[in-house]
Design a protein around this motif. Structure first.
Motif, PDB file in Angstrom:
ATOM      1  N   THR A  15       0.815  -1.218   0.000  1.00 21.61           N
ATOM      2  CA  THR A  15       0.000   0.000   0.000  1.00 21.61           C
ATOM      3  C   THR A  15       0.850   1.270   0.000  1.00 21.61           C
ATOM      4  O   THR A  15       0.625   2.153  -0.836  1.00 21.61           O
ATOM      5  CB  THR A  15      -0.979  -0.003   1.192  1.00 21.61           C
ATOM      6  OG1 THR A  15      -1.890  -1.093   1.042  1.00 21.61           O
ATOM      7  CG2 THR A  15      -1.774   1.300   1.250  1.00 21.61           C
ATOM      8  N   PRO A  16       1.831   1.418   0.895  1.00 17.80           N
ATOM      9  CA  PRO A  16       2.656   2.633   0.816  1.00 17.80           C
ATOM     10  C   PRO A  16       3.472   2.731  -0.469  1.00 17.80           C
ATOM     11  O   PRO A  16       3.712   3.833  -0.959  1.00 17.80           O
ATOM     12  CB  PRO A  16       3.564   2.544   2.042  1.00 17.80           C
ATOM     13  CG  PRO A  16       3.488   1.137   2.517  1.00 17.80           C
ATOM     14  CD  PRO A  16       2.146   0.641   2.106  1.00 17.80           C
ATOM     15  N   ILE A  17       3.891   1.604  -1.030  1.00 16.09           N
ATOM     16  CA  ILE A  17       4.587   1.639  -2.309  1.00 16.09           C
ATOM     17  C   ILE A  17       3.653   2.177  -3.391  1.00 16.09           C
ATOM     18  O   ILE A  17       4.014   3.059  -4.176  1.00 16.09           O
ATOM     19  CB  ILE A  17       5.122   0.239  -2.687  1.00 16.09           C
ATOM     20  CG1 ILE A  17       6.281  -0.160  -1.763  1.00 16.09           C
ATOM     21  CG2 ILE A  17       5.581   0.212  -4.149  1.00 16.09           C
ATOM     22  CD1 ILE A  17       6.758  -1.579  -1.966  1.00 16.09           C
ATOM     23  N   SER A  18       2.424   1.660  -3.420  1.00 13.19           N
ATOM     24  CA  SER A  18       1.437   2.120  -4.400  1.00 13.19           C
ATOM     25  C   SER A  18       1.181   3.611  -4.271  1.00 13.19           C
ATOM     26  O   SER A  18       1.195   4.355  -5.265  1.00 13.19           O
ATOM     27  CB  SER A  18       0.122   1.352  -4.227  1.00 13.19           C
ATOM     28  OG  SER A  18       0.288  -0.021  -4.462  1.00 13.19           O
ATOM     29  N   PHE A  19       0.930   4.053  -3.060  1.00 14.82           N
ATOM     30  CA  PHE A  19       0.602   5.453  -2.826  1.00 14.82           C
ATOM     31  C   PHE A  19       1.746   6.380  -3.209  1.00 14.82           C
ATOM     32  O   PHE A  19       1.563   7.347  -3.950  1.00 14.82           O
ATOM     33  CB  PHE A  19       0.218   5.659  -1.353  1.00 14.82           C
ATOM     34  CG  PHE A  19       0.114   7.104  -0.951  1.00 14.82           C
ATOM     35  CD1 PHE A  19      -0.782   7.950  -1.576  1.00 14.82           C
ATOM     36  CD2 PHE A  19       0.913   7.624   0.057  1.00 14.82           C
ATOM     37  CE1 PHE A  19      -0.885   9.291  -1.216  1.00 14.82           C
ATOM     38  CE2 PHE A  19       0.831   8.946   0.428  1.00 14.82           C
ATOM     39  CZ  PHE A  19      -0.076   9.792  -0.211  1.00 14.82           C
ATOM     40  N   ASN A  20       2.939   6.089  -2.729  1.00 15.63           N
ATOM     41  CA  ASN A  20       4.077   6.973  -2.992  1.00 15.63           C
ATOM     42  C   ASN A  20       4.470   6.974  -4.469  1.00 15.63           C
ATOM     43  O   ASN A  20       4.835   8.021  -5.012  1.00 15.63           O
ATOM     44  CB  ASN A  20       5.261   6.588  -2.108  1.00 15.63           C
ATOM     45  CG  ASN A  20       5.135   7.142  -0.709  1.00 15.63           C
ATOM     46  OD1 ASN A  20       5.452   8.298  -0.441  1.00 15.63           O
ATOM     47  ND2 ASN A  20       4.631   6.315   0.210  1.00 15.63           N
ATOM     48  N   LEU A  21       4.391   5.837  -5.140  1.00 14.59           N
ATOM     49  CA  LEU A  21       4.685   5.812  -6.568  1.00 14.59           C
ATOM     50  C   LEU A  21       3.625   6.562  -7.365  1.00 14.59           C
ATOM     51  O   LEU A  21       3.936   7.230  -8.363  1.00 14.59           O
ATOM     52  CB  LEU A  21       4.795   4.380  -7.081  1.00 14.59           C
ATOM     53  CG  LEU A  21       6.075   3.623  -6.736  1.00 14.59           C
ATOM     54  CD1 LEU A  21       6.034   2.213  -7.322  1.00 14.59           C
ATOM     55  CD2 LEU A  21       7.315   4.359  -7.235  1.00 14.59           C
ATOM     56  N   ALA A  22       2.374   6.469  -6.934  1.00 17.28           N
ATOM     57  CA  ALA A  22       1.300   7.191  -7.621  1.00 17.28           C
ATOM     58  C   ALA A  22       1.510   8.700  -7.530  1.00 17.28           C
ATOM     59  O   ALA A  22       1.304   9.424  -8.507  1.00 17.28           O
ATOM     60  CB  ALA A  22      -0.057   6.805  -7.033  1.00 17.28           C
ATOM     61  N   VAL A  23       1.929   9.164  -6.360  1.00 10.60           N
ATOM     62  CA  VAL A  23       2.202  10.593  -6.196  1.00 10.60           C
ATOM     63  C   VAL A  23       3.356  11.019  -7.090  1.00 10.60           C
ATOM     64  O   VAL A  23       3.284  12.027  -7.801  1.00 10.60           O
ATOM     65  CB  VAL A  23       2.508  10.928  -4.724  1.00 10.60           C
ATOM     66  CG1 VAL A  23       2.994  12.365  -4.575  1.00 10.60           C
ATOM     67  CG2 VAL A  23       1.272  10.704  -3.854  1.00 10.60           C
ATOM     68  N   LYS A  24       4.430  10.246  -7.082  1.00 12.77           N
ATOM     69  CA  LYS A  24       5.631  10.582  -7.851  1.00 12.77           C
ATOM     70  C   LYS A  24       5.365  10.600  -9.356  1.00 12.77           C
ATOM     71  O   LYS A  24       5.855  11.480 -10.086  1.00 12.77           O
ATOM     72  CB  LYS A  24       6.750   9.594  -7.526  1.00 12.77           C
ATOM     73  CG  LYS A  24       8.037   9.823  -8.307  1.00 12.77           C
ATOM     74  CD  LYS A  24       8.703  11.128  -7.925  1.00 12.77           C
ATOM     75  CE  LYS A  24      10.023  11.310  -8.659  1.00 12.77           C
ATOM     76  NZ  LYS A  24      10.679  12.582  -8.303  1.00 12.77           N
ATOM     77  N   THR A  25       4.610   9.635  -9.841  1.00 11.90           N
ATOM     78  CA  THR A  25       4.387   9.491 -11.279  1.00 11.90           C
ATOM     79  C   THR A  25       3.083  10.141 -11.744  1.00 11.90           C
ATOM     80  O   THR A  25       2.714  10.010 -12.917  1.00 11.90           O
ATOM     81  CB  THR A  25       4.374   8.004 -11.678  1.00 11.90           C
ATOM     82  OG1 THR A  25       3.329   7.329 -10.943  1.00 11.90           O
ATOM     83  CG2 THR A  25       5.705   7.336 -11.368  1.00 11.90           C
ATOM     84  N   GLU A  26       2.397  10.811 -10.816  1.00 17.07           N
ATOM     85  CA  GLU A  26       1.121  11.467 -11.126  1.00 17.07           C
ATOM     86  C   GLU A  26       0.138  10.468 -11.735  1.00 17.07           C
ATOM     87  O   GLU A  26      -0.492  10.713 -12.771  1.00 17.07           O
ATOM     88  CB  GLU A  26       1.335  12.666 -12.059  1.00 17.07           C
ATOM     89  CG  GLU A  26       2.220  13.743 -11.429  1.00 17.07           C
ATOM     90  CD  GLU A  26       2.416  14.952 -12.331  1.00 17.07           C
ATOM     91  OE1 GLU A  26       2.118  14.849 -13.542  1.00 17.07           O
ATOM     92  OE2 GLU A  26       2.851  15.991 -11.814  1.00 17.07           O
ATOM     93  N   SER A  27       0.035   9.330 -11.086  1.00 18.95           N
ATOM     94  CA  SER A  27      -0.827   8.248 -11.562  1.00 18.95           C
ATOM     95  C   SER A  27      -2.120   8.187 -10.761  1.00 18.95           C
ATOM     96  O   SER A  27      -2.171   8.590  -9.594  1.00 18.95           O
ATOM     97  CB  SER A  27      -0.109   6.900 -11.429  1.00 18.95           C
ATOM     98  OG  SER A  27       1.063   6.854 -12.205  1.00 18.95           O
ATOM     99  N   ILE A  28      -3.141   7.650 -11.390  1.00 23.02           N
ATOM    100  CA  ILE A  28      -4.332   7.284 -10.645  1.00 23.02           C
ATOM    101  C   ILE A  28      -4.090   5.915 -10.024  1.00 23.02           C
ATOM    102  O   ILE A  28      -3.170   5.196 -10.415  1.00 23.02           O
ATOM    103  CB  ILE A  28      -5.595   7.264 -11.531  1.00 23.02           C
ATOM    104  CG1 ILE A  28      -5.493   6.162 -12.597  1.00 23.02           C
ATOM    105  CG2 ILE A  28      -5.826   8.629 -12.177  1.00 23.02           C
ATOM    106  CD1 ILE A  28      -6.804   5.889 -13.339  1.00 23.02           C
TER     107      ILE A  28
END
Length: 202
Positions: A15-28
Motif C-alpha cells: 500500500t505505501p509503495i502504491s501510494f508513494n509511486l502514484a504521487v511521484k508518477t502522477e498516476s491514478i
C-alpha cells in the motif's frame, strides 16, 4: 504506463509503495481493496472489482497503479498480462517468501517485466536470500526497502514520504544519508526504486 503491484501475502508494504509511486508518477490508483488508498490519494484513487478493472481498455487509461488487495486468481493474470510493469513486494519470512515465490512463478509466465522489492529488510542476507529463492525466475530487477516506520508514519498523517520529511528537520536527518554511512539509507533505497520507475513512465 500501467503498473500492477501484487503480492500473495499481506504485510509486505504494497500500500505505501502504491501510494508513494502514484504521487511521484502522477498516476491514478485502481484497487480492489477497501483500504486507505482512496482517502490518501483523494479523487485519484478508485475501488473496483478485479473484473471491472480487467474490462477496462488499458490503452485509454492515464498513468495507472493497480494495487491488488490479496491475490484473487480470477482476472488477476489477465490484468498482469496487460500491465507494462509488475512489482512484487516480499518479505524474507518463510510464509511471505514461499507464497510470493509461488505467485512469481505464475506472474512471470504472463509478463516479462517483473521486479521484486525486498521490504522490511533487517540485514543484508534478507535481500540475498530473496534473490536466491527467485533465481530460477526471469526477474528484471531487485530493490530493497529496509525495515522502517517511515512509510507507516507518513501514511498515518496522510502524506507521501517527502512531504512527511519536510515536517521536521530531525526526520530528514534520521532518514537521509549520514556521513560515513556504509549502507544506503531508506530514502536512498526508495529513490533507487522511484528512479527506475520514473524512467519507464511515459
Amino acid at each position: 504506463m500501467i503498473i500492477s503491484i501484487i503480492k500473495k501475502k499481506g504485510g509486505t508494504g504494497a500500500t505505501p509503495i502504491s501510494f508513494n509511486l502514484a504521487v511521484k508518477t502522477e498516476s491514478i490508483i485502481l484497487t480492489n481493496d477497501d483500504d486507505v488508498l482512496e482517502a490518501l490519494h483523494e479523487d485519484k484513487a478508485q475501488m473496483l472489482d478485479l473484473e471491472e478493472i480487467a474490462e477496462l481498455d488499458f490503452s485509454q487509461l492515464p498513468n495507472t497503479i493497480i494495487d491488488f488487495g490479496g491475490y484473487p486468481a480470477t482476472h488477476a493474470m489477465d490484468i498482469v498480462r496487460r500491465s507494462d510493469l509488475v512489482i512484487v513486494p516480499t518479505v524474507n519470512h518463510i510464509s511471505s517468501l514461499k507464497r510470493n515465490v509461488s505467485a512469481l512463478e505464475e506472474i512471470t509466465k504472463h509478463n516479462s517485466n517483473v521486479i521484486v522489492v525486498a521490504t522490511k529488510t533487517k540485514k543484508e542476507a534478507d535481500l540475498e536470500n530473496i534473490k536466491k529463492e527467485t533465481a530460477h525466475l526471469n526477474i528484471k530487477a531487485y530493490f530493497e526497502l529496509k525495515d522502517t516506520e517511515l512509510f507507516n508514519n507518513s501514511m498515518d498523517m496522510g502524506l507521501n514520504i517527502y512531504d512527511y520529511l519536510e515536517t521536521s528537520p530531525a526526520l530528514k536527518s534520521a532518514y537521509g544519508k549520514r556521513k560515513n554511512q556504509k549502507s544506503k539509507s531508506i530514502l536512498e533505497q526508495w529513490e533507487d526504486l522511484e528512479n527506475y520507475i520514473t524512467r519507464k513512465v511515459k
